[in-house]
Design a protein around this motif. Structure first.
Motif, mmCIF file in Angstrom:
data_model
loop_
_atom_site.group_PDB
_atom_site.id
_atom_site.type_symbol
_atom_site.label_atom_id
_atom_site.label_comp_id
_atom_site.label_asym_id
_atom_site.label_seq_id
_atom_site.Cartn_x
_atom_site.Cartn_y
_atom_site.Cartn_z
ATOM 1 N N ILE A 50 0.964 -1.131 -0.010
ATOM 2 C CA ILE A 50 0.005 -0.130 -0.028
ATOM 3 C C ILE A 50 0.928 1.224 0.148
ATOM 4 O O ILE A 50 1.923 1.182 0.720
ATOM 5 N N ARG A 51 0.560 2.208 -0.968
ATOM 6 C CA ARG A 51 1.474 3.286 -1.084
ATOM 7 C C ARG A 51 0.514 4.629 -0.686
ATOM 8 O O ARG A 51 -0.822 4.509 -0.963
ATOM 9 N N LYS A 52 1.058 5.622 -0.824
ATOM 10 C CA LYS A 52 0.500 7.111 -0.480
ATOM 11 C C LYS A 52 1.197 8.208 -0.879
ATOM 12 O O LYS A 52 2.298 7.894 -1.175
ATOM 13 N N THR A 53 0.065 9.014 -1.303
ATOM 14 C CA THR A 53 0.461 10.506 -1.726
ATOM 15 C C THR A 53 -0.178 11.565 -0.906
ATOM 16 O O THR A 53 -1.431 11.420 -0.671
ATOM 17 N N LYS A 54 0.577 12.670 -0.792
ATOM 18 C CA LYS A 54 -0.150 13.719 -0.207
ATOM 19 C C LYS A 54 -0.966 14.598 -1.084
ATOM 20 O O LYS A 54 -0.431 14.939 -1.768
ATOM 21 N N GLY A 58 -5.678 15.455 1.953
ATOM 22 C CA GLY A 58 -4.989 14.667 2.917
ATOM 23 C C GLY A 58 -4.315 13.522 2.318
ATOM 24 O O GLY A 58 -3.824 13.702 1.225
ATOM 25 N N TRP A 59 -4.120 12.588 2.963
ATOM 26 C CA TRP A 59 -3.426 11.319 2.223
ATOM 27 C C TRP A 59 -4.213 10.649 1.330
ATOM 28 O O TRP A 59 -5.488 10.423 1.581
ATOM 29 N N HIS A 60 -3.808 10.150 0.355
ATOM 30 C CA HIS A 60 -4.378 9.349 -0.807
ATOM 31 C C HIS A 60 -3.740 7.835 -1.009
ATOM 32 O O HIS A 60 -2.558 7.813 -1.118
ATOM 33 N N PHE A 61 -4.644 6.904 -0.675
ATOM 34 C CA PHE A 61 -3.904 5.491 -0.705
ATOM 35 C C PHE A 61 -4.207 4.691 -2.056
ATOM 36 O O PHE A 61 -5.213 4.983 -2.732
ATOM 37 N N GLU A 91 -2.313 -0.190 8.574
ATOM 38 C CA GLU A 91 -2.827 0.616 9.590
ATOM 39 C C GLU A 91 -3.064 1.897 9.348
ATOM 40 O O GLU A 91 -4.298 2.587 9.650
ATOM 41 N N GLU A 92 -2.259 2.430 8.447
ATOM 42 C CA GLU A 92 -2.321 3.809 7.907
ATOM 43 C C GLU A 92 -4.017 4.152 6.915
ATOM 44 O O GLU A 92 -4.664 4.784 7.142
ATOM 45 N N ALA A 93 -3.673 2.917 5.954
ATOM 46 C CA ALA A 93 -5.043 2.752 5.256
ATOM 47 C C ALA A 93 -6.323 2.783 6.151
ATOM 48 O O ALA A 93 -7.377 3.260 5.525
ATOM 49 N N PHE A 94 -6.184 2.021 7.076
ATOM 50 C CA PHE A 94 -7.440 1.665 7.626
ATOM 51 C C PHE A 94 -7.749 3.053 8.438
ATOM 52 O O PHE A 94 -9.129 3.128 8.942
ATOM 53 N N ALA A 95 -7.068 4.016 8.685
ATOM 54 C CA ALA A 95 -7.410 4.814 9.634
ATOM 55 C C ALA A 95 -8.258 6.053 8.534
ATOM 56 O O ALA A 95 -8.930 6.708 9.066
#
Length: 115
Positions: A50-54, A58-61, A91-95
């Motif tokens: 799982i990756r993310k971009t600001k 907010g964060w985009h997963f 954990e971050e994506a679940f938030a």
């Protein structure tokens, strides 16, 4: 075990997203607010990272599978995304979601793909 194609998952996701999987969902923008929950469910099925971009809101997963980026929810945005491809985790994506939304989407997608 059935081999799942990315195009097949995209169709199933479009058919599965609803207010049950994100409170931001609408008929006009079905991918809205679905990034975290979708990244988790795709990760369950296809593995990878799982990756993310600001982004401004907010964060985009999204998912990174076999060295390739798969953003199943990029259609929610009007502008093109400049990806940072920062490593994230479940954990971050679940938030970005909750247990009810996650279990709903996982059940809908799994039933459509494996039944």
């Amino acid at each position: 075990m059935k081999t799942i194609k990315v195009e097949e998952i995209m169709k199933v996701l479009l058919d599965s997203w609803s207010l049950e999987s994100s409170s931001k969902w609408s008929k006009d923008n079905p991918a809205k607010g679905q990034c975290g929950v979708t990244a988790l469910v795709v990760n369950d099925i296809l593995g990878g990272e799982i990756r993310k971009t600001k982004l401004p809101d907010g964060w985009h997963f999204y998912n990174f599978i076999n060295k390739k980026r798969y953003d199943f929810t990029d259609s929610q945005f009007l502008e093109n995304i400049t990806y940072n491809d920062l490593l994230s985790n479940r954990e971050e994506a679940f938030a970005d979601t909750n247990a009810e939304q996650y279990y709903y989407l996982k059940q809908k997608v799994s039933t459509a793909l494996f039944s």
